[in-house]
Scaffold this motif. Structure first.
Motif, PDB file in Angstrom:
ATOM      1  N   THR A 173       0.695  -1.121   0.221  1.00 39.06           N
ATOM      2  CA  THR A 173      -0.044  -0.101   0.073  1.00 39.06           C
ATOM      3  C   THR A 173       0.979   1.216  -0.108  1.00 39.06           C
ATOM      4  N   ALA A 174       0.244   2.151  -0.583  1.00 38.18           N
ATOM      5  CA  ALA A 174       1.092   3.638  -0.611  1.00 38.18           C
ATOM      6  C   ALA A 174       0.009   4.796  -0.419  1.00 38.18           C
ATOM      7  N   THR A 175       0.323   5.885  -0.026  1.00 41.67           N
ATOM      8  CA  THR A 175      -0.325   6.948  -0.341  1.00 41.67           C
ATOM      9  C   THR A 175      -0.573   7.584  -1.659  1.00 41.67           C
ATOM     10  N   LEU A 187      -2.956   5.527 -11.954  1.00 42.07           N
ATOM     11  CA  LEU A 187      -3.805   5.983 -10.953  1.00 42.07           C
ATOM     12  C   LEU A 187      -5.377   6.046 -11.066  1.00 42.07           C
ATOM     13  N   GLU A 188      -5.738   6.296 -12.174  1.00 43.04           N
ATOM     14  CA  GLU A 188      -7.248   6.293 -12.317  1.00 43.04           C
ATOM     15  C   GLU A 188      -7.782   4.959 -12.173  1.00 43.04           C
ATOM     16  N   ALA A 189      -7.057   4.000 -12.379  1.00 48.98           N
ATOM     17  CA  ALA A 189      -7.477   2.418 -12.273  1.00 48.98           C
ATOM     18  C   ALA A 189      -7.158   2.243 -10.950  1.00 48.98           C
ATOM     19  N   HIS A 190      -6.555   2.794 -10.012  1.00 48.16           N
ATOM     20  CA  HIS A 190      -6.325   2.393  -8.750  1.00 48.16           C
ATOM     21  C   HIS A 190      -6.600   3.440  -7.733  1.00 48.16           C
ATOM     22  N   PRO A 191      -8.147   3.514  -7.461  1.00 49.51           N
ATOM     23  CA  PRO A 191      -8.742   4.435  -6.551  1.00 49.51           C
ATOM     24  C   PRO A 191      -8.071   4.285  -4.986  1.00 49.51           C
ATOM     25  N   VAL A 192      -8.143   5.404  -4.230  1.00 48.16           N
ATOM     26  CA  VAL A 192      -7.758   5.491  -3.083  1.00 48.16           C
ATOM     27  C   VAL A 192      -8.865   4.812  -2.156  1.00 48.16           C
ATOM     28  N   ASP A 193      -8.395   3.937  -1.080  1.00 46.61           N
ATOM     29  CA  ASP A 193      -9.476   3.206  -0.381  1.00 46.61           C
ATOM     30  C   ASP A 193      -9.813   4.100   0.743  1.00 46.61           C
ATOM     31  N   ASP A 194     -10.650   3.660   1.735  1.00 46.35           N
ATOM     32  CA  ASP A 194     -11.369   4.467   2.855  1.00 46.35           C
ATOM     33  C   ASP A 194     -10.161   4.660   3.895  1.00 46.35           C
ATOM     34  N   LYS A 195      -9.033   4.049   3.851  1.00 45.32           N
ATOM     35  CA  LYS A 195      -7.892   4.359   4.699  1.00 45.32           C
ATOM     36  C   LYS A 195      -7.101   5.381   4.157  1.00 45.32           C
ATOM     37  N   LEU A 197      -5.263   4.780   1.268  1.00 38.01           N
ATOM     38  CA  LEU A 197      -4.146   4.333   0.593  1.00 38.01           C
ATOM     39  C   LEU A 197      -4.635   3.570  -0.671  1.00 38.01           C
ATOM     40  N   VAL A 198      -3.596   3.173  -1.467  1.00 34.06           N
ATOM     41  CA  VAL A 198      -3.884   2.732  -2.944  1.00 34.06           C
ATOM     42  C   VAL A 198      -3.292   1.222  -2.827  1.00 34.06           C
ATOM     43  N   GLU A 199      -3.870   0.266  -3.045  1.00 29.33           N
ATOM     44  CA  GLU A 199      -3.131  -0.875  -3.134  1.00 29.33           C
ATOM     45  C   GLU A 199      -2.550  -1.327  -4.482  1.00 29.33           C
ATOM     46  N   ILE A 200      -1.251  -1.895  -4.397  1.00 23.50           N
ATOM     47  CA  ILE A 200      -0.367  -2.399  -5.271  1.00 23.50           C
ATOM     48  C   ILE A 200      -0.198  -3.864  -5.315  1.00 23.50           C
ATOM     49  N   THR A 201      -0.815  -4.607  -6.296  1.00 17.68           N
ATOM     50  CA  THR A 201      -0.469  -6.023  -6.172  1.00 17.68           C
ATOM     51  C   THR A 201       0.813  -6.528  -6.816  1.00 17.68           C
ATOM     52  N   MET A 212       8.930   1.066 -12.549  1.00 15.56           N
ATOM     53  CA  MET A 212       9.379   2.269 -13.559  1.00 15.56           C
ATOM     54  C   MET A 212       9.241   3.443 -13.286  1.00 15.56           C
ATOM     55  N   PHE A 213       8.198   3.913 -12.719  1.00 10.89           N
ATOM     56  CA  PHE A 213       7.810   5.502 -12.569  1.00 10.89           C
ATOM     57  C   PHE A 213       7.820   6.249 -11.268  1.00 10.89           C
ATOM     58  N   VAL A 214       7.424   5.417 -10.204  1.00  7.94           N
ATOM     59  CA  VAL A 214       7.139   5.962  -8.780  1.00  7.94           C
ATOM     60  C   VAL A 214       8.760   6.490  -8.282  1.00  7.94           C
ATOM     61  N   LYS A 215       8.564   7.824  -7.791  1.00 10.54           N
ATOM     62  CA  LYS A 215       9.775   8.538  -7.319  1.00 10.54           C
ATOM     63  C   LYS A 215      10.020   8.126  -5.952  1.00 10.54           C
ATOM     64  N   ASP A 216       9.360   7.497  -5.114  1.00 12.57           N
ATOM     65  CA  ASP A 216       9.660   7.344  -3.878  1.00 12.57           C
ATOM     66  C   ASP A 216      10.225   5.927  -3.925  1.00 12.57           C
ATOM     67  N   PRO A 217      11.846   5.968  -3.316  1.00  9.88           N
ATOM     68  CA  PRO A 217      12.562   4.606  -3.191  1.00  9.88           C
ATOM     69  C   PRO A 217      11.772   3.912  -2.408  1.00  9.88           C
ATOM     70  N   SER A 218      11.062   3.886  -1.395  1.00  8.36           N
ATOM     71  CA  SER A 218      10.553   3.209  -0.520  1.00  8.36           C
ATOM     72  C   SER A 218       9.448   2.278  -1.302  1.00  8.36           C
ATOM     73  N   VAL A 219       8.862   2.824  -1.873  1.00  9.59           N
ATOM     74  CA  VAL A 219       7.612   2.229  -2.677  1.00  9.59           C
ATOM     75  C   VAL A 219       7.968   1.258  -3.576  1.00  9.59           C
ATOM     76  N   ARG A 220       9.073   1.581  -4.451  1.00  9.40           N
ATOM     77  CA  ARG A 220       9.990   0.887  -5.504  1.00  9.40           C
ATOM     78  C   ARG A 220      10.350  -0.431  -4.592  1.00  9.40           C
ATOM     79  N   HIS A 221      10.975  -0.130  -3.542  1.00 13.18           N
ATOM     80  CA  HIS A 221      11.685  -1.143  -2.448  1.00 13.18           C
ATOM     81  C   HIS A 221      10.582  -2.235  -2.229  1.00 13.18           C
ATOM     82  N   ALA A 222       9.581  -1.817  -1.441  1.00 12.69           N
ATOM     83  CA  ALA A 222       8.507  -2.551  -0.979  1.00 12.69           C
ATOM     84  C   ALA A 222       7.848  -3.404  -2.365  1.00 12.69           C
ATOM     85  N   VAL A 223       7.478  -2.960  -3.181  1.00 13.77           N
ATOM     86  CA  VAL A 223       6.881  -3.627  -4.191  1.00 13.77           C
ATOM     87  C   VAL A 223       7.768  -4.551  -4.989  1.00 13.77           C
TER      88      VAL A 223
END
Length: 647
Positions: A173-175, A187-195, A197-201, A212-223
């Motif tokens: 998950t990511a903000t 982003l349009e295909a991955h809406p924000v949930d009630d918390k 957050l956006v889920e990334i499978t 490829m595209f997200v700037k936050d290295p922590s998100v790239r690492h987690a995925v």
């Protein structure tokens, strides 16, 4: 001769019962055919071979059907029923190839009797006898019993490994703020949930764009870590048992180890030749890898000063920056030219023109899911009203729960002229909207297998139908077809943006240059995978993670990410076992095959026709080296690949 009818699949609510009934009926009939051959064999060798081939066709068709539906059917009970069928098919195949009485039907044929066989029938007899001996038919009763137990357990382990890998979908998950840099359609295909957050499978239409595209290295690492951890820890013990049983099987039939047993029926021929080939590619790619890594690390250092290496979690992102800054290629711009629907039609148009084929959509058939499209394949030169189909293809191209997670071609039915139409299925997981160009290349690659299956399914013997060549050749035709997804003139026939403007030729040229960047370290990464495949089977290490770290240090351009277990979801350890080297072996041949085409006219009908008829349409009727030599007019060589690698 009447045209065979395609397979009629059941409605979803009847599928489980249909699979179980078809399994029971087919296995009973195969046993009846085997008993007839065992007790009342025909007097003529050619009739003996026909009887065995009919038996093999029925058993192979059932296994192919089950293997497909076990990976794509939306109902879990159907998938489970198909896995049960796969176990029963493999059990009966082992039973038949270990049957000494059946073996003697073939081995007892005299030289005088077999002298009249034509070359193709003689090849079939040779391969059939080889199948028997590799199954251990000449071993004692206790050994054959143990081989049966091993084969049955290996089938179960392969299914378990595949099932766990397929079903273990991890979620990160990511903000919205952490997803800065992502394409608007993603982003349009991955809406924000009630918390909030956006889920990334870990399904690759989700994960690949993030890496490829997200700037936050922590998100790239987690995925990245989530993807590497699929199947862990469960598959650790599955793989260890699999490696041990394969080794035991090889020993029982007279081989030093599994790689030696497996390589004996491949182009490479010998187990020790595998690490020699791995090291040959490793050496050949060393200089290019270092040059490319210097460029990548220089760009990485601007954001992570002092880093000694680029993390695997960051490679795709920094490759994308290098493409933008050094080659003026922005993948977010590139993807606007690759709308899925246009790519889908373009693929059919391009391959139809290249191979002289026509695809007719079929709408009045039952499939396993509404996403699946169906086409009958015809020779384009024949009149629509009078021509008979060459085969049928199914395209299942979008992700869903319970479905195979990667990209592959599955056999639904092997083709035999006048007896059964070849039917194949493309199973992928692409976006329904805009596609990455890498995914377009993957689609062309996998479609190459599908074409091979159909064109190679027009012969007289099931044993040689479709992609029936040595396993270290099967990727070569598909790897060569990727070239058509890189040609500007080809792409401009279907790659258009929202306004209908074709992709500019100069952009394609820059894309090609950007793609060439990194091929040295990508080759080394492939050798890392090949080394895992070989040495895990050769050594059967007790600690797979520690051995993974050692092999990564020796071969991979990227450092090991602490606490990850990539091998637990490395699906090719199931199907390709110790032979993942075959992807690079095939690429060497693919580059040589492509050298015969006119780079300024990729649709030259003379060259394409010779390739179609001498390589694809022959299936397994000749050794792969001979098929290639027939087309090239000489034996294949390393030269074209070496020139490409260092250029």
């Amino acid at each position: 001769m009447s045209t065979p009818e395609p397979l009629a699949l059941p409605e979803t609510d009847a599928a489980e019962a249909w699979v179980r009934e078809r399994t029971s009926t087919t296995l009973t009939h195969v046993r009846e055919l085997a008993e007839q051959l065992r007790t009342s064999p025909p007097s003529r060798p050619i009739e003996v071979l026909k009887a065995w081939d009919e038996l093999s066709l029925e058993l192979g068709s059932l296994g192919g059907l089950a293997g497909l539906l076990a990976n794509v059917h939306p109902v879990e009970a159907v998938r489970t029923a198909c896995e049960d069928t796969e176990v029963e098919v493999d059990r009966l195949r082992t039973e038949l190839t270990q049957d000494k009485t059946l073996y003697q039907v073939f081995a007892g044929l005299s030289a005088e009797q077999t002298a009249a066989l034509d070359p193709l029938a003689a090849r079939l007899l040779e391969k059939t006898l080889q199948d028997f001996t590799r199954a251990g038919v000449d071993r004692d009763d206790a050994t054959r019993t143990r081989l049966t137990e091993i084969n049955e357990r290996l089938t179960e382990l392969n299914l378990e490994f595949s099932r766990v890998t397929r079903d273990d979908v991890r979620i990160t998950t990511a903000t919205p703020e952490q997803l800065d840099g992502m394409p608007a359609d993603w982003l349009e295909a991955h809406p924000v949930d009630d918390k909030g957050l956006v889920e990334i499978t870990t399904d690759y239409p989700d994960a690949l764009p993030v890496r490829m595209f997200v700037k936050d290295p922590s998100v790239r690492h987690a995925v990245t870590v989530a993807g590497l951890e699929r199947g862990w820890p469960h598959n650790d013990k599955v793989l260890k048992e699999m490696f041990a049983l394969r080794h035991e099987l090889a020993n029982l039939v007279g081989f030093e180890d599994w790689p030696a047993f497996d390589a004996a029926v491949k182009m490479i021929g010998d187990g020790p030749a595998i690490p020699e080939f791995i090291d040959k590619i490793t050496g050949a790619s060393e200089g290019r890898m270092k040059r490319d890594l210097e460029v990548l690390l220089d760009r990485y250092d601007r954001d992570a000063p002092g880093a000694s290496a680029v993390s695997a979690a960051d490679v795709l992102y920094y490759e994308e920056l290098v493409r933008q800054e050094k080659y003026d290629v922005d993948s977010q711009v590139v993807r606007t030219f690759f709308d899925f629907a246009k790519v889908h039609q373009g693929l059919l148009d391009v391959t139809g023109r290249l191979f002289g084929l026509r695809y007719e959509p079929v709408s009045d058939v039952v499939t396993w899911h509404e996403d699946v499209s169906v086409f009958d394949v015809y020779q384009a030169s024949e009149e629509a009203e009078t021509s008979a189909p060459l085969g049928r293809i199914y395209l299942d191209l979008h992700p869903r729960e319970g479905k195979y997670k990667h990209a592959a071609q599955f056999d639904l039915a092997p083709g035999v002229k006048g007896r059964q139409l070849p039917e194949g299925v493309l199973v992928c997981n692409f976006s329904r909207g805009l596609m990455e160009h890498d995914h377009v290349v993957t689609l062309f690659h996998e479609f190459g297998h599908l074409i091979h299956h159909v064109l190679g399914g027009q012969g007289e013997w099931a044993r040689f139908s479709g992609v029936a060549t040595e396993w270290d050749f099967v990727e070569a035709p598909s790897q060569m077809l990727e070239e058509w997804a890189w040609d500007a003139a080809v792409l401009q026939t279907f790659a258009t943006d929202e306004s209908g403007t074709p992709i500019p030729a100069d952009l394609v040229a820059r894309m090609r240059a950007a793609d060439d960047f990194g091929k040295g370290y990508q080759a080394r990464q492939q050798m890392f995978y090949a080394a895992i495949s070989y040495w895990f089977h050769k050594e059967q290490p007790e600690d797979l993670t520690r051995r993974l770290e050692e092999l990564q240090a020796a071969y991979s351009p990227y450092p090991y990410i602490e606490g990850t277990h990539f091998f637990a979801n490395f699906g090719h350890l199931g199907g390709y076992s110790s032979a993942y080297y075959t992807y690079m072996w095939s690429l060497v041949i693919a580059k040589d095959l492509f050298s015969a085409f006119d780079q300024d006219n990729l649709f030259d009908p003379e060259v394409a026709g010779r390739y179609r008829d001498l390589v694809l349409a022959r299936g397994g009727e000749k050794d792969a080296a001979d098929l290639v030599a027939d087309f090239l007019g000489r034996p294949y060589s390393f030269d074209a690949y070496a020139a490409w690698l260092i250029s």
